[in-house]
Design a protein around this motif. Structure first.
Motif, PDB file in Angstrom:
ATOM      1  N   VAL A 122     -50.484 -29.885 -27.412  1.00  0.00           N
ATOM      2  CA  VAL A 122     -49.537 -30.844 -26.844  1.00  0.00           C
ATOM      3  C   VAL A 122     -50.352 -31.975 -26.229  1.00  0.00           C
ATOM      4  O   VAL A 122     -50.979 -31.817 -25.183  1.00  0.00           O
ATOM      5  N   GLU A 123     -50.336 -33.130 -26.894  1.00  0.00           N
ATOM      6  CA  GLU A 123     -51.146 -34.261 -26.447  1.00  0.00           C
ATOM      7  C   GLU A 123     -50.447 -35.064 -25.356  1.00  0.00           C
ATOM      8  O   GLU A 123     -51.076 -35.879 -24.698  1.00  0.00           O
ATOM      9  N   GLY A 124     -49.164 -34.830 -25.184  1.00  0.00           N
ATOM     10  CA  GLY A 124     -48.427 -35.535 -24.136  1.00  0.00           C
ATOM     11  C   GLY A 124     -46.997 -35.033 -24.076  1.00  0.00           C
ATOM     12  O   GLY A 124     -46.483 -34.467 -25.048  1.00  0.00           O
ATOM     13  N   ILE A 125     -46.376 -35.191 -22.923  1.00  0.00           N
ATOM     14  CA  ILE A 125     -44.956 -34.847 -22.748  1.00  0.00           C
ATOM     15  C   ILE A 125     -44.253 -36.089 -22.222  1.00  0.00           C
ATOM     16  O   ILE A 125     -44.610 -36.605 -21.153  1.00  0.00           O
ATOM     17  N   HIS A 126     -43.284 -36.592 -22.987  1.00  0.00           N
ATOM     18  CA  HIS A 126     -42.606 -37.828 -22.630  1.00  0.00           C
ATOM     19  C   HIS A 126     -41.146 -37.545 -22.278  1.00  0.00           C
ATOM     20  O   HIS A 126     -40.564 -36.559 -22.733  1.00  0.00           O
ATOM     21  N   THR A 127     -40.583 -38.418 -21.481  1.00  0.00           N
ATOM     22  CA  THR A 127     -39.163 -38.331 -21.141  1.00  0.00           C
ATOM     23  C   THR A 127     -38.382 -39.290 -22.018  1.00  0.00           C
ATOM     24  O   THR A 127     -38.728 -40.469 -22.129  1.00  0.00           O
ATOM     25  N   PHE A 128     -37.328 -38.774 -22.664  1.00  0.00           N
ATOM     26  CA  PHE A 128     -36.444 -39.612 -23.473  1.00  0.00           C
ATOM     27  C   PHE A 128     -35.122 -39.773 -22.734  1.00  0.00           C
ATOM     28  O   PHE A 128     -34.440 -38.790 -22.427  1.00  0.00           O
ATOM     29  N   ASP A 129     -34.773 -41.016 -22.452  1.00  0.00           N
ATOM     30  CA  ASP A 129     -33.516 -41.319 -21.776  1.00  0.00           C
ATOM     31  C   ASP A 129     -32.555 -41.961 -22.771  1.00  0.00           C
ATOM     32  O   ASP A 129     -32.917 -42.919 -23.472  1.00  0.00           O
ATOM     33  N   VAL A 130     -31.323 -41.424 -22.825  1.00  0.00           N
ATOM     34  CA  VAL A 130     -30.305 -42.022 -23.707  1.00  0.00           C
ATOM     35  C   VAL A 130     -29.999 -43.432 -23.238  1.00  0.00           C
ATOM     36  O   VAL A 130     -29.843 -44.357 -24.041  1.00  0.00           O
ATOM     37  N   VAL A 131     -29.890 -43.610 -21.937  1.00  0.00           N
ATOM     38  CA  VAL A 131     -29.777 -44.944 -21.354  1.00  0.00           C
ATOM     39  C   VAL A 131     -30.973 -45.130 -20.436  1.00  0.00           C
ATOM     40  O   VAL A 131     -31.536 -44.165 -19.922  1.00  0.00           O
ATOM     41  N   GLN A 132     -31.347 -46.372 -20.230  1.00  0.00           N
ATOM     42  CA  GLN A 132     -32.523 -46.641 -19.422  1.00  0.00           C
ATOM     43  C   GLN A 132     -32.365 -46.059 -18.022  1.00  0.00           C
ATOM     44  O   GLN A 132     -31.326 -46.213 -17.374  1.00  0.00           O
ATOM     45  N   GLY A 133     -33.377 -45.354 -17.564  1.00  0.00           N
ATOM     46  CA  GLY A 133     -33.334 -44.732 -16.252  1.00  0.00           C
ATOM     47  C   GLY A 133     -32.740 -43.345 -16.248  1.00  0.00           C
ATOM     48  O   GLY A 133     -32.870 -42.603 -15.272  1.00  0.00           O
ATOM     49  N   GLY A 134     -32.076 -42.959 -17.348  1.00  0.00           N
ATOM     50  CA  GLY A 134     -31.524 -41.610 -17.459  1.00  0.00           C
ATOM     51  C   GLY A 134     -30.444 -41.291 -16.444  1.00  0.00           C
ATOM     52  O   GLY A 134     -30.144 -40.124 -16.190  1.00  0.00           O
ATOM     53  N   LEU A 135     -29.808 -42.326 -15.860  1.00  0.00           N
ATOM     54  CA  LEU A 135     -28.758 -42.142 -14.836  1.00  0.00           C
ATOM     55  C   LEU A 135     -29.253 -41.315 -13.656  1.00  0.00           C
ATOM     56  O   LEU A 135     -28.464 -40.640 -12.980  1.00  0.00           O
ATOM     57  N   GLU A 136     -30.539 -41.410 -13.384  1.00  0.00           N
ATOM     58  CA  GLU A 136     -31.110 -40.634 -12.272  1.00  0.00           C
ATOM     59  C   GLU A 136     -30.580 -41.163 -10.945  1.00  0.00           C
ATOM     60  O   GLU A 136     -30.561 -42.369 -10.687  1.00  0.00           O
ATOM     61  N   GLY A 137     -30.145 -40.256 -10.084  1.00  0.00           N
ATOM     62  CA  GLY A 137     -29.605 -40.625  -8.780  1.00  0.00           C
ATOM     63  C   GLY A 137     -28.151 -41.041  -8.808  1.00  0.00           C
ATOM     64  O   GLY A 137     -27.588 -41.442  -7.784  1.00  0.00           O
ATOM     65  N   ILE A 138     -27.523 -40.941  -9.990  1.00  0.00           N
ATOM     66  CA  ILE A 138     -26.112 -41.313 -10.130  1.00  0.00           C
ATOM     67  C   ILE A 138     -25.299 -40.034 -10.299  1.00  0.00           C
ATOM     68  O   ILE A 138     -25.602 -39.211 -11.179  1.00  0.00           O
ATOM     69  N   VAL A 139     -24.281 -39.829  -9.442  1.00  0.00           N
ATOM     70  CA  VAL A 139     -23.570 -38.556  -9.395  1.00  0.00           C
ATOM     71  C   VAL A 139     -22.054 -38.771  -9.456  1.00  0.00           C
ATOM     72  O   VAL A 139     -21.557 -39.899  -9.342  1.00  0.00           O
ATOM     73  N   ILE A 140     -21.366 -37.643  -9.642  1.00  0.00           N
ATOM     74  CA  ILE A 140     -19.901 -37.641  -9.579  1.00  0.00           C
ATOM     75  C   ILE A 140     -19.489 -37.505  -8.109  1.00  0.00           C
ATOM     76  O   ILE A 140     -20.014 -36.656  -7.383  1.00  0.00           O
ATOM     77  N   GLY A 141     -18.582 -38.351  -7.680  1.00  0.00           N
ATOM     78  CA  GLY A 141     -18.086 -38.289  -6.306  1.00  0.00           C
ATOM     79  C   GLY A 141     -16.572 -38.323  -6.267  1.00  0.00           C
ATOM     80  O   GLY A 141     -15.910 -38.606  -7.284  1.00  0.00           O
ATOM     81  N   GLU A 142     -16.028 -38.031  -5.080  1.00  0.00           N
ATOM     82  CA  GLU A 142     -14.568 -38.064  -4.908  1.00  0.00           C
ATOM     83  C   GLU A 142     -14.236 -38.954  -3.720  1.00  0.00           C
ATOM     84  O   GLU A 142     -14.777 -38.774  -2.618  1.00  0.00           O
ATOM     85  N   VAL A 143     -13.348 -39.924  -3.957  1.00  0.00           N
ATOM     86  CA  VAL A 143     -12.943 -40.839  -2.887  1.00  0.00           C
ATOM     87  C   VAL A 143     -11.994 -40.099  -1.956  1.00  0.00           C
ATOM     88  O   VAL A 143     -10.911 -39.662  -2.374  1.00  0.00           O
ATOM     89  N   LEU A 144     -12.421 -39.945  -0.698  1.00  0.00           N
ATOM     90  CA  LEU A 144     -11.588 -39.228   0.289  1.00  0.00           C
ATOM     91  C   LEU A 144     -10.608 -40.162   0.985  1.00  0.00           C
ATOM     92  O   LEU A 144      -9.439 -39.826   1.166  1.00  0.00           O
ATOM     93  N   THR A 145     -11.115 -41.332   1.397  1.00  0.00           N
ATOM     94  CA  THR A 145     -10.249 -42.314   2.073  1.00  0.00           C
ATOM     95  C   THR A 145     -10.563 -43.692   1.513  1.00  0.00           C
ATOM     96  O   THR A 145     -11.666 -43.951   1.022  1.00  0.00           O
ATOM     97  N   CYS A 146      -9.588 -44.582   1.609  1.00  0.00           N
ATOM     98  CA  CYS A 146      -9.782 -45.967   1.150  1.00  0.00           C
ATOM     99  C   CYS A 146      -8.952 -46.884   2.035  1.00  0.00           C
ATOM    100  O   CYS A 146      -7.708 -46.794   2.054  1.00  0.00           O
ATOM    101  N   GLU A 147      -9.615 -47.765   2.788  1.00  0.00           N
ATOM    102  CA  GLU A 147      -8.930 -48.680   3.697  1.00  0.00           C
ATOM    103  C   GLU A 147      -9.445 -50.101   3.474  1.00  0.00           C
ATOM    104  O   GLU A 147     -10.603 -50.305   3.105  1.00  0.00           O
TER     105      GLU A 147
END
Length: 804
Positions: free
Chosen positions: A32-57
């Protein structure tokens, strides 16, 4: 060769980290001469999560902004200011968390920070699809219909998780591993897991409305040829999951039909070709060698003249493809194709290799065919491709499977001696372990005795033809690192390690000395006792006198190499040969405590100019470093480490240095006393070196060291030190090496000054320091800290003044 980790995990259960799997593969011969990361979209959606809006004012200070609280799964709701008109409480949304980086469609990347918007704290961002780079819509935030837990990575919801890709340097003997299935077979043996291929049980022939007959004229070049027809297909883009797999290993998707053939090739290692069935004139495939000079236009639009050795796939009238290498321009799949004939074959490696070389064509298919594919996987690959085409392009199976295989390729049979295998391995690993490894690798054990195994090696193991090959298979899976070496490195399976040959070492080093401009001399070991008498009583002590000498001038055995060398110098200088570099390897003799002692010395002499006078450069007189450099290089080639000390003046040598190891003088370099040279009638200054050859050959051997070139750049820093006159450069060097053991690679002095511009009794050294970190690029902070520590130690240990 690129191998997708996610793709591998579809074939075999792997519960180890990527890096550990890479190390296992490397140990098994798939480096194994190297291990690379392949992202379908740039950045791999790192740090992006599913959330739920509790309140909205509504924001109190901005009509178009809302203040929301969002549960992102970390236990504490985040307050986020959002300007989207469609945001509302109760929604499942996509949230970019603080410190994540967004790569918007058509825009510049930016980092999410905790901030204040119109006075309200905002801890993240609720995103639209263009803001995370998966679409172009900016009408509002994405509202998701999902039951996934809050905090789940968005990449999991969108099916865009990053993939790890192994870059494997495949060696020519490992044709069996030229696919994900081939690599998984090795992991099966390494991990004690089971490879499970996708099922083809749902394959069925729906009608026989599009039959294609096959005739193989050259069965040597094509031992097996199979095919099937799929009708009613619709050519178009492949589904996203297939495109992701192909992109991960560096392939560009073309259309769903071609993508299926590439997918199966890299999954199973079996090349396929798809013909437009309506362009197979006469409904017949003919596999034959071409007529010499036949013209054929390949898929790249190039017209080629074929050789009589080229194997071609023809219809009833003309060639359609170069077998195993490249398709033809007129028979390939287009957007209008509705019926496809899938070819799956085993072609002779020799024919494919020859055709590829003649026409300068290298393809993924020829890469595998010319090394050897698996004739037994032909039909499975055909069914797998047909089912995938139905899945991604529709259609139905419209013919029987045609399989021209007149003489099936048999397994290779051989016997393995268990005892001999374990001796070759160098360790008893047990018969059961051997059997398990062989079975996991796909090698069948047909019979077992107490001393041997009868093996049936499948054709895909193209390089396993001898008992030693089988042992190599066992050893690479068991692990070379698991074979302990004994203390004496004694083995029964390796050739004996040759002892260092003193004659060979000596000749190699003398060749080096000669290559540096020194001429070898051979002188008489019988000499004149008067030479030693004039040098003083200390030199006459221990002289070995010859009882029956024939001449007063030849009455003792030499105690030193000095005088015999000076005789040669005198003879040459008297004949106007004044620029001399001479060396001699010879014996010296001494009487020590009533015992005669014989030893070997290497002597070197330099006199006159180092370089001859020419119009390009002036002539330079021989100096200390001209001779010392050669001596030090000889010592380094022997791997000798040493300390340098000033040489005490003696009856022969004036100023000079001694190279010392464990209290023993292994070499000395200096200028001969003028009293000695004048006695020998030589007016010129003579530089002399002597090496203790017996000691060096006994303690050292030629030291050849090979290491990888550094990946990171060296850094040079210069320093000027004012020191007491009696402080040597070697003392400075030793202090530096003790202070910085890791980064400091070299210390060099490039200028020395003594004069009226500095204090009396002082001298100034201009030094260069070479620094290198083999693990990372050096930063200014690390370099400055290193140089500061060096300066502190020079001041503390040597009393140096740093000139800044």
């Amino acid at each position: 060769m690129l191998i997708s980790f996610d793709w591998l995990k579809q074939l075999i259960d792997i519960n180890k980290p990527t890096e550990e799997v890479g190390a296992l593969l490397t140990g098994a011969g798939l480096e194994v001469e190297g291990i690379h990361t392949f992202d379908v979209v740039q950045g791999g959606l790192e740090g992006i999560v599913i959330g739920e809006v509790l309140t909205c004012e509504r924001h109190p200070d901005a009509d178009r902004l809302n203040i929301t609280t969002v549960d992102i799964g970390n236990g504490t709701p985040s307050q986020i200011v959002c300007g989207a008109p469609n945001v509302a409480a109760g929604q499942k949304v996509v949230v970019a968390t603080v410190n994540s980086t967004l790569y918007p469609t058509g825009g510049e990347a930016f980092k999410i920070k905790k901030s204040k918007i119109r006075g309200a704290v905002s801890e993240g961002m609720i995103c639209a699809e263009d803001e995370i780079g998966i679409g172009i819509s900016h009408a509002g935030i994405m509202v998701l219909d999902t039951d996934l837990a809050n905090g789940t990575p968005a990449a999991e919801f969108f099916g865009m998780s990053s993939d790890k890709v192994f870059e494997i340097g495949l060696t020519p003997n490992r044709a069996d591993a030229a696919s994900h299935y081939g690599v998984a077979r090795d992991l099966q043996a390494l991990l004690n897991a089971k490879v499970v291929l996708p099922s083809v049980e749902t394959f069925k022939i729906e009608n026989t409305s599009k039959p294609v007959s096959v005739e193989v004229e050259n069965t040597e070049a094509c031992p097996r040829y199979a095919g099937i027809t799929v009708s009613g297909v619709k050519v178009g883009p492949s589904p996203e999951w297939m495109q992701k797999r192909l992109r991960a290993i560096g392939l560009s998707p073309i259309n769903n039909i071609v993508d299926v053939t590439n997918f199966v090739l890299h999954e199973l290692g079996q090349p396929l070709h798809a013909f437009d069935a309506d362009k197979i004139t006469g409904g017949k495939i003919v596999v034959k060698t071409a007529a010499e000079g036949t013209t054929f236009v390949t898929l790249d639009g190039v017209e080629r003249k074929l050789k009589a050795t080229d194997l071609v796939i023809c219809n009833a009238e003309e060639p359609m493809a170069l077998a195993g290498v490249f398709g033809g321009k007129t028979s390939g799949v287009t957007d209008e194709t509705t019926t496809v004939f899938i070819e799956s074959a085993y072609f002779s490696p020799d024919y494919v290799r020859r055709t590829g070389m003649v026409h300068g064509l290298k393809t993924d298919a020829s890469f595998r065919f010319e090394r050897g594919t698996d004739p037994n996987i032909v039909i499975y690959a055909l069914k797998r491709a047909a089912l995938l085409m139905q899945e991604v392009a529709g259609g139905e199976i419209a013919s029987e499977i045609v399989d021209a295989y007149p003489e099936p390729i048999q397994n290779f049979e051989l016997e393995l001696s268990i005892d001999r295998a374990q001796r070759l391995i160098g360790k008893e690993i047990g018969a059961e372990r051997i059997k398990n490894i062989l079975t996991d690798l796909g090698i069948e054990i047909t019979a077992v005795t107490d001393i041997s195994l009868s093996l049936s090696v499948p054709p895909f193991k193209v390089d396993v033809k001898r008992e030693a090959d089988v042992v190599e298979e066992i050893l690479r899976i068991y692990g070379f690192n698991n074979i302990e070496m004994n203390e004496n490195l004694a083995t029964t399976y390796l050739a004996k390690f040759p002892k260092p040959d003193p004659e060979h070492i000596t000749q190699t080093l003398l060749d080096y000395v000669s290559a540096n401009g020194f001429h070898e001399i051979i002188t008489n070991s019988i000499t004149n006792s008067k030479y030693y008498e004039q040098a003083g009583e200390a030199e006459t002590a221990g002289l070995v006198h010859i009882v029956n000498y024939n001449s007063e001038d030849l009455n003792v055995l030499r105690k030193s190499m000095v005088f015999s060398g000076l005789e040669v110098l005198r003879r040459n200088i008297n004949r106007r040969q004044k620029d001399l570099k001479l060396f001699e390897l010879g014996k010296v003799y001494e009487l020590v405590e009533d015992k005669y002692k014989e030893s070997t010395k290497l002597s070197l002499f330099m006199v006159g100019n180092v370089t001859a006078e020419s119009w390009k450069q002036p002539s330079n007189k021989v100096a200390f470093h001209d001779l010392a450099g050669t001596v030090q290089n000889v010592l380094r080639k022997l791997g000798a480490d040493f300390e340098v000390q000033a040489l005490e003046q003696n009856n022969f040598m004036g100023q000079g240095v001694a190279y010392i190891k464990n209290g023993t003088v292994i070499a000395q370099v200096g200028v001969l006393n003028t009293a000695v040279t004048r006695f020998m009638e030589i007016k010129e200054q003579v530089w002399y070196a002597e090496l203790n050859w017996d000691y060096l050959l006994k303690k050292y051997k030629i030291n050849l060291v090979a290491e990888e070139l550094p990946k990171f750049p060296e850094v040079r820093r210069d320093l000027s030190l004012v020191l007491d006159k009696n402080v040597t450069f070697d003392q400075v060097r030793q202090v530096a090496l003790r202070t910085e053991r890791k980064l400091l690679q070299d210390v060099n002095v490039f200028d020395v000054y003594e004069g009226d511009k500095i204090e009396a009794g002082k001298k100034a050294y201009a030094l260069s320091f070479t620094l290198l970190d083999k693990q990372q690029t050096l930063t200014d902070k690390v370099i400055d800290n290193t140089m500061n520590r060096l300066m502190q130690q020079f001041e503390k240990q040597l009393g140096a003044f740093i000139r800044k």
